[in-house]
Every structure is written in C-alpha cells, then in structure tokens.
Scaffold this motif. Structure first.
Motif, PDB file in Angstrom:
ATOM      1  N   THR A  52      67.509  53.600  33.240  1.00 27.33           N
ATOM      2  CA  THR A  52      67.427  55.004  33.669  1.00 27.33           C
ATOM      3  C   THR A  52      68.558  55.194  34.682  1.00 27.33           C
ATOM      4  N   GLY A  53      68.669  56.410  35.197  1.00 25.30           N
ATOM      5  CA  GLY A  53      69.726  56.682  36.164  1.00 25.30           C
ATOM      6  C   GLY A  53      69.641  55.841  37.430  1.00 25.30           C
ATOM      7  N   MET A  74      68.337  56.315  29.654  1.00 27.04           N
ATOM      8  CA  MET A  74      67.430  57.430  29.370  1.00 27.04           C
ATOM      9  C   MET A  74      67.802  58.570  30.315  1.00 27.04           C
ATOM     10  N   ALA A  75      68.968  59.133  30.099  1.00 22.72           N
ATOM     11  CA  ALA A  75      69.508  60.221  30.926  1.00 22.72           C
ATOM     12  C   ALA A  75      70.764  60.705  30.236  1.00 22.72           C
ATOM     13  N   VAL A  76      71.078  61.959  30.433  1.00 21.85           N
ATOM     14  CA  VAL A  76      72.363  62.431  29.914  1.00 21.85           C
ATOM     15  C   VAL A  76      73.477  62.036  30.876  1.00 21.85           C
ATOM     16  N   GLY A  77      73.176  62.054  32.185  1.00 25.91           N
ATOM     17  CA  GLY A  77      74.151  61.627  33.192  1.00 25.91           C
ATOM     18  C   GLY A  77      74.277  60.110  33.154  1.00 25.91           C
ATOM     19  N   LEU A 100      67.633  67.207  26.140  1.00 24.81           N
ATOM     20  CA  LEU A 100      67.100  67.753  27.393  1.00 24.81           C
ATOM     21  C   LEU A 100      67.758  69.057  27.814  1.00 24.81           C
ATOM     22  N   ARG A 239      73.830  66.439  40.388  1.00 25.78           N
ATOM     23  CA  ARG A 239      73.661  65.088  40.916  1.00 25.78           C
ATOM     24  C   ARG A 239      73.775  65.140  42.434  1.00 25.78           C
ATOM     25  N   HIS A 286      63.969  65.511  41.571  1.00 27.08           N
ATOM     26  CA  HIS A 286      64.738  65.169  40.360  1.00 27.08           C
ATOM     27  C   HIS A 286      63.859  65.264  39.098  1.00 27.08           C
ATOM     28  N   SER A 289      64.419  67.560  33.959  1.00 29.45           N
ATOM     29  CA  SER A 289      64.161  67.277  32.540  1.00 29.45           C
ATOM     30  C   SER A 289      62.707  66.892  32.287  1.00 29.45           C
ATOM     31  N   ARG A 295      60.884  64.296  27.967  1.00 32.26           N
ATOM     32  CA  ARG A 295      61.011  62.908  28.417  1.00 32.26           C
ATOM     33  C   ARG A 295      60.750  61.940  27.259  1.00 32.26           C
ATOM     34  N   MET A 298      63.850  61.890  25.170  1.00 35.85           N
ATOM     35  CA  MET A 298      64.894  61.098  25.837  1.00 35.85           C
ATOM     36  C   MET A 298      64.629  59.605  25.651  1.00 35.85           C
TER      37      MET A 298
HETATM   38  C1  8YV Z   1      66.860  61.844  34.177  1.00 36.52           C
HETATM   39  C2  8YV Z   1      68.909  63.269  34.585  1.00 36.52           C
HETATM   40  O1  8YV Z   1      65.506  62.039  34.097  1.00 36.52           O
HETATM   41  O2  8YV Z   1      69.423  63.058  32.312  1.00 36.52           O
HETATM   42  C3  8YV Z   1      69.844  63.053  33.464  1.00 36.52           C
HETATM   43  O3  8YV Z   1      71.045  62.878  33.722  1.00 36.52           O
HETATM   44  O4  8YV Z   1      69.321  63.524  35.674  1.00 36.52           O
HETATM   45  C4  8YV Z   1      67.457  63.219  34.339  1.00 36.52           C
HETATM   46  O5  8YV Z   1      67.177  63.947  33.184  1.00 36.52           O
HETATM   47  C5  8YV Z   1      67.150  60.883  35.306  1.00 36.52           C
HETATM   48  O6  8YV Z   1      68.518  60.679  35.440  1.00 36.52           O
HETATM   49  C6  8YV Z   1      66.476  59.525  35.084  1.00 36.52           C
HETATM   50  O7  8YV Z   1      67.140  58.768  34.135  1.00 36.52           O
END
Ligand code: 8YV
Length: 325
Positions: A52-53, A74-77, A100, A239, A286, A289, A295, A298
């Motif tokens: 994850t992030g 599990m994040a777009v960032g 998301l 962010r 945070h 999403s 979730r 994702m």
């Molecule tokens: C995530 C987010 O839940 O997707 C992203 O970039 O910021 C959030 O949707 C978070 O980063 C945990 O992975």
C-alpha cells in the motif's frame, strides 16, 4: 512449487483467498506496521509484494531482496516507490488507476462542500452544546454553486472533479496542469486552462489533485496562499507534502484564506499540531478512495497484477513496462 509473495498489510479475505490459489502467501492480517528492516526481513525469499502507499520500496529494500520481481501497490499514487531504482533492479511496479477515479472525485467534492459550508466546525459547535439560538450569520460560509473552482493537476481524478463542478454545480472551472487537455476533453470537463498565478488569484475554491514528486514538494506554501483570495478555500486530496502544512495552519489562523479541507498530511498519520487547533479546517484520515466497492476493486487489481505478471507474464497496469522487455 507456487511462487512466494508477501501481502504487506491487512486486506479483504476474499482477495487473500484468490492470491492463495496461485501463491504461497505470507500475509499481515494483524496489520502490523513494520519498520523498513522488518519489511526487508518479511520480503526474504518473496518474488512478489502486495503493498500500500505506506510501504517504501527503495534501493536499500531492493538490494536486500534480490528475489523480488514485482511490487503491486494498492493505490493509484506510487510515491512510496523509487521507480528509478525499481526499474534499475528489474522489479516491476504496478498501481491501481481508474478503479478509484469517480469515488475519489466524489470525496474531493464532499470535502469541498464540507469546507466551504463549514460542516465540521458547526457540527463541533452543536456537539459541544453551544447551539442555543438561530443567528443570521451563524456559520455563514462560501458559496459553492456558481463560484469558480480551480483545479491543480488535471489527471483522471481532476477531470472527475471538474465535471462535477461544471455540470453539477454550475461552477466556472479553471485548471492548471503541465500539459493542457485537448479541446474535446476540456469541453467535456467544462474546464479551461490558466497559468498557476492566474489559478491562485482567481479561484474561489482550489482543489489539489496532482501527484507527489520531489518537484511538487510544497507546491502550495506561504507565498502561494498569499496570492489566493481571503475568502478562498483549499482542498488537498492529493498527497501530504504538496502543501506546507505549517504555512497553511498559519494562513488559516491569520485569515489569509478562509478554510481548508485536508485528507492528506505531511508525515501522516501524524498531523501538524497547529492544524488540530485551527477551527476553519476539515480533517479526514486519507479516506478519499474509501468505499467498500472501490477498496475491493483496488485490492483485486493489485492482486490481478501479481497474478498477471508472476503467473501469466502480463501485468495489467505496469508503471515501468521497460522491465518487461
Ligand atoms: C490509497 C491513495 O488508499 O490510491 C491512492 O493513491 O492515496 C489511496 O487511494 C492509499 O494510498 C493506500 O494505499
């Protein structure tokens, strides 16, 4: 023998079950926050990681985990990934775009409304038992419909927010982004491109949706806040680190801008103590999403990237596809 993977944080049981059909899975369902050294230890012998992030994957981690082939975020960032180091080490990086977008755009708009219309502040007032009469100016906020929405960063989520603003709330939508959208896309979003100074000076509400990079650090600091209208609101769903949180807290206290809505923070989950004491800010942990279907989508996309790459040689959403060739 099935390849060994690490699921670094707690995740939906059905996603773990799907992964277990293909992999020898070590999971962290207790959701322990590992130190970088513990993460390296957990990654030993693993060919894939579900991250994850919160998990930083950098040159030090890669050097200590030579068997690692893919990290599926599990994040777009993906600012937790050192993409250059991953590419150099031949480690594939994937993220979770698209699934998301609309949910996050919904949340950005919710935070904008809550901020402009002072929902958190007025709710705290009510809960504290301070509401004893109606008053003409009680919690009078900023208008949303018909106002000017400024968007900084105009990727998928920015475009989703623009559409909501232009078509749902009759807003004038202006945006600034390194690359300008083509005319058809601008028309679909009801948005027009302006320079960054123009954006700051003109908008009634500023929404931050740009990805984090070292170049984007403190994109909004004291100097930028000073260019905004004193009645303006600022919303950050991008962010932590894009806004100078200490400068923002000072600006909110001094009335440089009217209010802020923040879903992301510098050094989160810690929040700058000054932000906790200013009243005109809406703070959320945070969760932009965070709907269950999103979730789950994702988590499934991250899992499908692991399966796609390690089992079939074809990831779905690669960030450094150079690694594949
Ligand atoms: C995530 C987010 O839940 O997707 C992203 O970039 O910021 C959030 O949707 C978070 O980063 C945990 O992975």
């Amino acid at each position: 023998m099935k390849p060994a993977i690490l699921v670094a944080r707690a995740v939906f049981p059905e996603v773990l079950e799907k992964l277990s059909q293909h992999f020898d899975v070590t999971s962290n369902q207790e959701d322990i926050l590992w130190t970088p050294a513990e993460l390296i230890q957990q990654l030993q012998g693993k060919t894939g990681a579900f991250t994850t992030g919160s998990e930083r994957i950098d040159a030090a981690v890669l050097a200590s985990c030579p068997e690692l082939k893919i990290c599926a975020n599990m994040a777009v960032g993906f600012n937790n990934f050192d993409l250059t180091a991953m590419t150099a080490a031949g480690v594939l990086a994937t993220n979770t775009p698209d699934v998301l977008t609309e949910t996050t755009a919904d949340f950005g708009f919710a935070l904008l409304l809550a901020t402009a219309r002072r929902m958190a502040e007025s709710e705290h007032f009510l809960r504290a038992g301070l509401w004893n009469r109606w008053r003409y100016d009680m919690f009078a906020g900023a208008e949303v419909h018909g106002s000017t929405l400024g968007i900084l960063g105009m990727g998928r989520i920015g475009q989703g927010i623009a559409k909501r603003g232009a078509h749902g709330f009759g807003m004038k939508v202006i945006y600034h982004n390194r690359s300008r959208l083509d005319a058809a896309r601008e028309a679909a979003c009801g948005a027009s491109w302006v320079s960054k100074p123009e954006l700051l000076k003109t908008c009634d509400h500023l929404m931050l949706v740009l990805p984090y990079s070292p170049q984007a650090h403190h994109t909004i600091g004291a100097a930028e806040l000073a260019q905004m209208k004193p009645t303006a609101t600022l919303v950050n769903i991008a962010r932590g680190g894009i806004v100078d949180d200490a400068a923002l807290a000072a600006a909110l206290r001094q009335g440089v801008i009217a209010a802020a809505g923040l879903d992301v923070f510098e050094g989160e989950p810690k929040v700058h103590p000054d932000l906790l004491t200013v009243p005109n800010v809406v703070l959320t942990p945070h969760i932009a999403s965070a709907t269950t279907p999103t979730r789950l989508a994702m988590a499934n996309l991250a899992a499908d990237n692991l399966i796609g790459y390690l089992v079939h040689g074809k990831p779905l959403t690669a960030l450094n596809p150079q690694v594949l060739s």
